[in-house]
Design an enzyme around this catalytic site. Sequence first.
Site, PDB file in Angstrom:
ATOM      1  N   MET A  35       0.889  -1.229   0.055  1.00 23.33           N
ATOM      2  CA  MET A  35      -0.012   0.014  -0.022  1.00 23.33           C
ATOM      3  C   MET A  35       1.058   1.301  -0.058  1.00 23.33           C
ATOM      4  O   MET A  35       0.363   2.399   0.362  1.00 23.33           O
ATOM      5  CB  MET A  35      -0.901   0.106   1.025  1.00 23.33           C
ATOM      6  CG  MET A  35      -1.917  -1.228   1.121  1.00 23.33           C
ATOM      7  SD  MET A  35      -3.355  -1.128   2.127  1.00 23.33           S
ATOM      8  CE  MET A  35      -2.746  -0.614   3.719  1.00 23.33           C
ATOM      9  N   LEU A  38       6.790   2.922   1.649  1.00 26.44           N
ATOM     10  CA  LEU A  38       7.517   1.957   1.817  1.00 26.44           C
ATOM     11  C   LEU A  38       8.664   2.210   2.631  1.00 26.44           C
ATOM     12  O   LEU A  38       9.176   3.336   2.708  1.00 26.44           O
ATOM     13  CB  LEU A  38       8.114   1.361   0.387  1.00 26.44           C
ATOM     14  CG  LEU A  38       7.271   1.317  -0.734  1.00 26.44           C
ATOM     15  CD1 LEU A  38       7.887   1.019  -1.976  1.00 26.44           C
ATOM     16  CD2 LEU A  38       6.130   0.084  -0.307  1.00 26.44           C
ATOM     17  N   HIS A  39       9.223   1.106   3.571  1.00 27.99           N
ATOM     18  CA  HIS A  39      10.255   1.297   4.491  1.00 27.99           C
ATOM     19  C   HIS A  39      11.161  -0.216   4.198  1.00 27.99           C
ATOM     20  O   HIS A  39      10.946  -0.812   3.300  1.00 27.99           O
ATOM     21  CB  HIS A  39       9.733   1.282   5.771  1.00 27.99           C
ATOM     22  CG  HIS A  39       8.611   0.039   6.173  1.00 27.99           C
ATOM     23  ND1 HIS A  39       8.990  -1.143   6.135  1.00 27.99           N
ATOM     24  CD2 HIS A  39       7.408   0.381   6.297  1.00 27.99           C
ATOM     25  CE1 HIS A  39       7.908  -1.827   6.507  1.00 27.99           C
ATOM     26  NE2 HIS A  39       6.772  -1.103   6.675  1.00 27.99           N
ATOM     27  N   HIS A  42       9.578  -3.425   3.425  1.00 28.32           N
ATOM     28  CA  HIS A  42       8.996  -3.912   1.983  1.00 28.32           C
ATOM     29  C   HIS A  42      10.227  -4.011   1.121  1.00 28.32           C
ATOM     30  O   HIS A  42       9.991  -4.845   0.172  1.00 28.32           O
ATOM     31  CB  HIS A  42       8.347  -2.545   1.207  1.00 28.32           C
ATOM     32  CG  HIS A  42       7.099  -1.897   2.005  1.00 28.32           C
ATOM     33  ND1 HIS A  42       6.805  -1.048   2.932  1.00 28.32           N
ATOM     34  CD2 HIS A  42       5.845  -2.503   2.109  1.00 28.32           C
ATOM     35  CE1 HIS A  42       5.675  -1.033   3.438  1.00 28.32           C
ATOM     36  NE2 HIS A  42       5.076  -1.850   3.186  1.00 28.32           N
ATOM     37  N   GLY A 154       5.203  -9.878   4.158  1.00 31.09           N
ATOM     38  CA  GLY A 154       5.924 -10.019   5.345  1.00 31.09           C
ATOM     39  C   GLY A 154       5.071 -10.875   6.406  1.00 31.09           C
ATOM     40  O   GLY A 154       3.878 -10.889   6.497  1.00 31.09           O
ATOM     41  N   LYS A 156       5.048 -10.091   9.562  1.00 27.83           N
ATOM     42  CA  LYS A 156       4.556  -9.106  10.410  1.00 27.83           C
ATOM     43  C   LYS A 156       3.097  -9.379  10.626  1.00 27.83           C
ATOM     44  O   LYS A 156       2.588  -9.277  11.491  1.00 27.83           O
ATOM     45  CB  LYS A 156       5.067  -7.869  10.110  1.00 27.83           C
ATOM     46  CG  LYS A 156       4.374  -6.949  11.527  1.00 27.83           C
ATOM     47  CD  LYS A 156       4.694  -5.401  11.076  1.00 27.83           C
ATOM     48  CE  LYS A 156       3.702  -4.714  11.617  1.00 27.83           C
ATOM     49  NZ  LYS A 156       2.922  -4.253  10.558  1.00 27.83           N
TER      50      LYS A 156
HETATM   51  O1  PAF Z   1      -0.113  -5.780   3.553  1.00 22.84           O
HETATM   52  C1  PAF Z   1      -0.511  -4.961   2.969  1.00 22.84           C
HETATM   53  O2  PAF Z   1       0.179  -3.680   2.648  1.00 22.84           O
HETATM   54  C2  PAF Z   1      -2.030  -5.022   2.433  1.00 22.84           C
HETATM   55  O3  PAF Z   1      -2.687  -5.524   3.109  1.00 22.84           O
HETATM   56  C3  PAF Z   1      -1.968  -5.692   0.738  1.00 22.84           C
HETATM   57  C4  PAF Z   1      -1.464  -7.105   1.073  1.00 22.84           C
HETATM   58  C5  PAF Z   1      -1.059  -4.898   0.008  1.00 22.84           C
HETATM   59  C6  PAF Z   1      -3.401  -5.611   0.456  1.00 22.84           C
HETATM   60  O4  PAF Z   1      -3.824  -4.270   0.031  1.00 22.84           O
END
Ligand code: PAF
Length: 291
Positions: A35, A38-39, A42, A154, A156
């Site tokens: 989404m 990013l860190h 990711h 992840g 997490k």
């Molecule tokens: O983990 C996330 O960032 C979101 O839940 C995902 C998997 C991109 C789905 O929108």
Amino acid sequence: MGLINMQTINTIQALRAVIKEAKLAGKTIGFVPTMGNLHSGHIRLVEEARKQCDVIVTSIFVNPTQFGANEDFGSYPRTLEADSALLADAHCNIVFTPTALEMYANGVSQSTVVSVAGLSEQLCGEHRAGHFAGVATVVSKLFNIVQPDKAFFGEKDFQQLAVIRRFTTELAFPITIVGVPTERAEDGLALSSRNGYLSTEERAIAPAIYKALCQLRDAILNGQREYTMLCDATVLHLQKLGFDPDYVAIQQGQNLQPASATDTDLVILVAAKLGKTRLIDNIAFQIPSAL
Ligand code: PAF
């Protein structure tokens, strides 16, 4: 296929054309759904994908259907420029940035929803109604759009990963799901885009969640099996530090049902609010059979 510079693509049709070309050239596709904001957690996913696949696609889409009415959809940080720079450095090939209209052409209230019974109702599902159906539906859609060989998530988000593994198997998506260990700050706090909401004081308190998880794991490895009592004590401890815990739970790793004293494959999960920020973390481990 000569993807030297990273491409940013925002339509399904354009993405499909590039993926088709890559597949015809015999390339494997690695997919990192995100989404944005990013860190390094990711980026670790992208690096893992880079090791295992030829062409890396990262999606950035703040999915409206996985946020509750009172949650942070509106304020969720959108930082496309910084994200793109990080992804280019990590040798991502394609960034897919669809609009909500592109993803939900018929509106967000679709007739078709992917929901994973048995894994979605408890823990975060109990506190975020509809969240996992939103995640499972958008990830299924993204899988159909990107058609990757492997997708990287992840650990997490342990419950999310369990939900995604389950529907991938049950709906026969020909995709290998790869779980990647949680990235942590030096003080143990699990990296999350939502950490950016924490005030300086809250950021100093936040690592107590991971510390509590480690203490619970150690207590179990030292033979304690009073799981309800252990969890209640941790809730109280976190409350005293200023958290408002949604849950502290000791569950079976495979099915996320409550663990009993004889289970050996365990995961301890915590969700707790600190001010307006909701933090989650978990620790998975096995009890050696000799204990
Ligand atoms: O983990 C996330 O960032 C979101 O839940 C995902 C998997 C991109 C789905 O929108």
